[in-house]
Design a protein around this motif. Structure first.
Motif, PDB file in Angstrom:
ATOM      1  N   MET A  26      11.162  -2.371 -16.002  1.00  0.00           N
ATOM      2  CA  MET A  26      10.334  -1.194 -15.856  1.00  0.00           C
ATOM      3  C   MET A  26       9.267  -1.502 -14.809  1.00  0.00           C
ATOM      4  O   MET A  26       8.528  -2.465 -14.935  1.00  0.00           O
ATOM      5  CB  MET A  26       9.699  -0.829 -17.198  1.00  0.00           C
ATOM      6  N   GLU A  46       6.671   3.528 -13.362  1.00  0.00           N
ATOM      7  CA  GLU A  46       7.228   3.980 -14.638  1.00  0.00           C
ATOM      8  C   GLU A  46       6.282   3.658 -15.789  1.00  0.00           C
ATOM      9  O   GLU A  46       6.098   4.480 -16.692  1.00  0.00           O
ATOM     10  CB  GLU A  46       8.576   3.307 -14.896  1.00  0.00           C
ATOM     11  N   ILE A  68       3.387   6.137 -15.705  1.00  0.00           N
ATOM     12  CA  ILE A  68       3.820   7.449 -16.204  1.00  0.00           C
ATOM     13  C   ILE A  68       3.956   7.409 -17.724  1.00  0.00           C
ATOM     14  O   ILE A  68       3.525   8.328 -18.432  1.00  0.00           O
ATOM     15  CB  ILE A  68       5.128   7.882 -15.520  1.00  0.00           C
ATOM     16  N   LEU A  69       4.545   6.340 -18.251  1.00  0.00           N
ATOM     17  CA  LEU A  69       4.686   6.182 -19.694  1.00  0.00           C
ATOM     18  C   LEU A  69       3.315   6.116 -20.361  1.00  0.00           C
ATOM     19  O   LEU A  69       3.075   6.770 -21.377  1.00  0.00           O
ATOM     20  CB  LEU A  69       5.487   4.918 -20.010  1.00  0.00           C
ATOM     21  N   ILE A 107       6.750  14.459 -19.970  1.00  0.00           N
ATOM     22  CA  ILE A 107       6.866  13.154 -19.307  1.00  0.00           C
ATOM     23  C   ILE A 107       7.738  12.210 -20.130  1.00  0.00           C
ATOM     24  O   ILE A 107       8.621  11.538 -19.595  1.00  0.00           O
ATOM     25  CB  ILE A 107       5.470  12.534 -19.073  1.00  0.00           C
ATOM     26  N   LEU A 108       7.520  12.162 -21.441  1.00  0.00           N
ATOM     27  CA  LEU A 108       8.305  11.260 -22.278  1.00  0.00           C
ATOM     28  C   LEU A 108       9.778  11.658 -22.318  1.00  0.00           C
ATOM     29  O   LEU A 108      10.665  10.802 -22.271  1.00  0.00           O
ATOM     30  CB  LEU A 108       7.726  11.201 -23.696  1.00  0.00           C
ATOM     31  N   LEU A 136      11.296  10.617 -18.993  1.00  0.00           N
ATOM     32  CA  LEU A 136      11.439   9.166 -18.917  1.00  0.00           C
ATOM     33  C   LEU A 136      12.647   8.703 -19.735  1.00  0.00           C
ATOM     34  O   LEU A 136      13.422   7.853 -19.291  1.00  0.00           O
ATOM     35  CB  LEU A 136      10.164   8.475 -19.400  1.00  0.00           C
ATOM     36  N   LYS A 144      15.718   9.569 -17.799  1.00  0.00           N
ATOM     37  CA  LYS A 144      15.867   8.639 -16.672  1.00  0.00           C
ATOM     38  C   LYS A 144      16.488   7.325 -17.135  1.00  0.00           C
ATOM     39  O   LYS A 144      17.401   6.797 -16.496  1.00  0.00           O
ATOM     40  CB  LYS A 144      14.519   8.383 -16.008  1.00  0.00           C
ATOM     41  N   ILE A 145      16.030   6.785 -18.255  1.00  0.00           N
ATOM     42  CA  ILE A 145      16.578   5.539 -18.795  1.00  0.00           C
ATOM     43  C   ILE A 145      18.064   5.706 -19.091  1.00  0.00           C
ATOM     44  O   ILE A 145      18.888   4.861 -18.742  1.00  0.00           O
ATOM     45  CB  ILE A 145      15.804   5.096 -20.057  1.00  0.00           C
TER      46      ILE A 145
END
Length: 188
Positions: free
Chosen positions: A1, A5, A8-9, A170-171, A174, A177-178
């Motif tokens: 990560m 990232e 953002i997290l 956002i979560l 994310l 994306k993962i």
């Protein structure tokens, strides 16, 4: 990560604490540096502690579920994000009193950091430097919570729902994306 990232997290995770801080600021007649510091330390401290706890829980199961870790991260982040969006749409302030006593702040800090516990579990399956991650998350939450107290005191609850909605989105993104990176659909 990567650092972006992680930032953002951290921002996404801190939105619950920010929203509650706005409510705290709204309830306070007079804001002092000390009150702002207390709120920031409680929320920032727990946002740093909970992912560490989640990480150590996740490490216990890492080898058993490595084949599906990306799905776990996607589902956990998606559920957390969806819950934050649902709370944003409800429009309630979780706590509309100005009390900063230990019991009140402990309960609020735990309630706003449960999502960070789940994220910590996903850290066990990702390439994450735990100390850097929890420090960054804690510091980001501390700063945004302190700002939230001030904003709440000045502007009221105008930005609370928007912050929670943004954090939830956002979560979810994310987590997506993962999943897409692991499936080879997205390469960053």
């Amino acid at each position: 990560m990567g650092l972006l990232e992680l930032f953002i997290l951290a921002v996404g995770l801190s939105m619950d604490a920010f929203a509650v801080s706005v409510c705290k600021g709204l309830a306070m007649r007079r804001i002092t540096f000390g009150k702002t510091l207390v709120v920031g330390l409680w929320f920032g401290g727990f946002q740093a502690l909970m992912p560490a706890v989640g990480y150590f829980l996740g490490v216990q199961f890492r080898e058993k579920i490595t084949a599906v870790d990306h799905w776990i991260a996607f589902i956990l982040l998606g559920l957390i994000g969806a819950n934050m969006i649902k709370e944003a749409c409800s429009g309630d302030c979780e706590e509309e009193n100005d009390s900063l006593d230990i019991r009140t702040m402990f309960l609020l800090a735990v309630a706003t950091s449960i999502d960070a516990l789940a994220v910590g579990i996903t850290f066990a399956f990702l390439n994450v430097n735990l100390l850097s991650a929890v420090s960054f998350i804690g510091a980001t939450t501390f700063i945004l919570s302190a700002i939230g107290v001030r904003i709440g005191n000045v502007f009221g609850t105008r930005y609370k729902a928007k912050a929670e909605f943004t954090g939830g989105a956002i979560l979810i993104l994310l987590g997506l994306k993962i999943l897409l990176e692991h499936l080879g659909i997205l390469a960053f």
